[in-house]
Design an enzyme around this catalytic site. Structure first.
Site, PDB file in Angstrom:
ATOM      1  N   LYS A 160     -33.206 -36.249  -8.177  1.00 32.29           N
ATOM      2  CA  LYS A 160     -32.780 -35.810  -6.965  1.00 32.29           C
ATOM      3  C   LYS A 160     -33.423 -35.826  -5.691  1.00 32.29           C
ATOM      4  CE  LYS A 160     -28.671 -35.214  -8.559  1.00 32.29           C
ATOM      5  NZ  LYS A 160     -28.966 -35.444 -10.350  1.00 32.29           N
ATOM      6  N   ILE A 161     -33.162 -35.329  -4.747  1.00 32.89           N
ATOM      7  CA  ILE A 161     -34.042 -35.411  -3.282  1.00 32.89           C
ATOM      8  C   ILE A 161     -34.978 -34.341  -3.289  1.00 32.89           C
ATOM      9  CG2 ILE A 161     -33.869 -35.754  -1.004  1.00 32.89           C
ATOM     10  CD1 ILE A 161     -31.174 -36.760  -1.282  1.00 32.89           C
TER      11      ILE A 161
END
Length: 373
Positions: free
Chosen positions: A179-180
């Site tokens: 993910k980020i």
């Protein structure tokens, strides 16, 4: 190989984790509490729970919102398989909905088509970080059907000024390695009803009452036999720990620069891939909305698989998110969802992340253009 996903961890995260290790308090403690508070300030709510992964947040949300045997939950078919698993685990039924052929977000008209007296909730996804059309979804759901948001792609996305994940009855987030905002593994849950939030807090940690999670808590409450305990529910152990939370706190501070870089790559792709015959680029976010730009997708009728293999041979990894759930044999769905099935044969996700260099973005565009010559 140029990767589709990547994370950005550095010396600051290492130092934060080192400080926790040196403190010798490694479990759920002050770092977890601080991270929850910071996430709440960021999302605009006080009701945030940190979990060990997004899947745990999904399972907790389903139970905390009172979904159970005989209920139905409408689910975007292009979504993560933990959602139907959580629904089935409480004896409810997932009902799969078709998606917009351009955005891969749920069609509000599908909610109108599929809802029944048994429908308890709709579980939507903000695909690739682009907010779903929430106003229309809310109208379709009416007052009785709860809306749960899968915001695993959308940690900083906003719909008309409000953070995705904080629009409906509940929202779930993912902080895994792809993910980020990255904790290594982790997730979060927002639940806006106070009673449901307190229940979720109990379900997160072995069913203990939400005000008591350890002998230390019991001692602070004045109990002379603080090792004794009671249960409010039967549940598992889905808490995070201070090592991972300390890393998450650093990542949250860096999040704006991650999104800025992702938007730069997105804009470069939009400019340089939009005029290729045989390839369809994605739309921009809805008016008044912002995106995390978690995914970039091309639709390639008839040649998707050939393009994927061509790019693989050129050192560029691609994938498709998410395989339609109604096509998973184990789930025994009889649905025929035209748009999702067409997307399943044509859509391809190409590299998009904050670590992507200009040279790698240029190579990706160049090879895609070369393929279509």
């Amino acid at each position: 190989m140029i990767q589709v996903f990547s994370n950005t961890l550095g010396e600051e995260e290492i130092q934060a984790a080192r400080n926790v290790i040196n403190s010798r308090w490694l479990g759920m403690g002050q770092e977890c509490k601080a991270f929850e508070k910071e996430l709440g300030n960021y999302f605009g709510t006080e009701r945030v729970l940190l979990t060990n992964c997004c899947t745990s947040a999904i399972f907790i949300a389903i139970r905390a919102l009172g979904i159970g045997k005989g209920d139905e939950v409408i689910v975007t078919t292009c979504n993560f398989n933990a959602i139907p698993s959580a629904i089935l685990s409480v004896g409810a039924k997932p009902v799969f909905a078709d998606v917009d052929p351009k955005t891969c977000n749920i069609l509000p008209s599908e909610i109108d088509r599929l809802k029944t007296r048994k429908t308890k909730a709709v579980f939507i996804l903000h695909y690739g970080g682009h907010p779903a059309p929430f106003d229309e979804i809310k109208v379709a759901c009416g007052k009785k059907i709860k809306i749960i948001e899968d915001s695993a792609n959308s940690v900083s996305s906003k719909y008309k000024g409000t953070h995705c994940g904080n629009l409906g009855a509940a929202g779930v987030f993912s902080f895994d390695a792809m993910k980020i905002l990255v904790m290594g593994d982790g997730g979060a849950l927002i639940i806006n009803d106070e009673a449901a939030f307190n229940l979720a807090k109990s379900l997160r940690y072995l069913g203990f009452p939400s005000t008591t999670t350890s002998g230390t808590d019991s001692l602070k409450q004045g109990n002379l036999r603080w090792w004794e305990f009671e249960l409010s529910n039967v549940s598992g152990r889905f808490i995070s720990n201070d090592i991972l939370a300390s890393m998450g706190r650093v990542q949250l501070r860096k999040l704006p620069q991650f999104i800025e870089r992702r938007k730069q790559v997105w804009d470069y792709y939009q400019k340089n891939l939009s005029n290729i015959p045989g390839a369809i680029t994605p739309p921009e976010p809805l008016p008044g909305c912002t995106s995390t730009y978690y995914l970039y997708w091309l639709k390639v009728p008839k040649k998707r698989d050939q393009l994927a293999n061509y790019l693989k041979d050129k050192g560029i990894y691609t994938t498709f998110r998410y395989y339609p759930l109604h096509l998973v044999k184990y789930l025994k769905s009889k649905a025929h969802l035209k748009n999702a099935e067409e997307i399943n044969e044509t859509m391809l996700n190409i590299p998009l992340h904050q670590n992507l260099s200009d040279a790698d973005a240029e190579k990706t565009v160049s090879e895609i253009r070369q393929f279509f010559k």
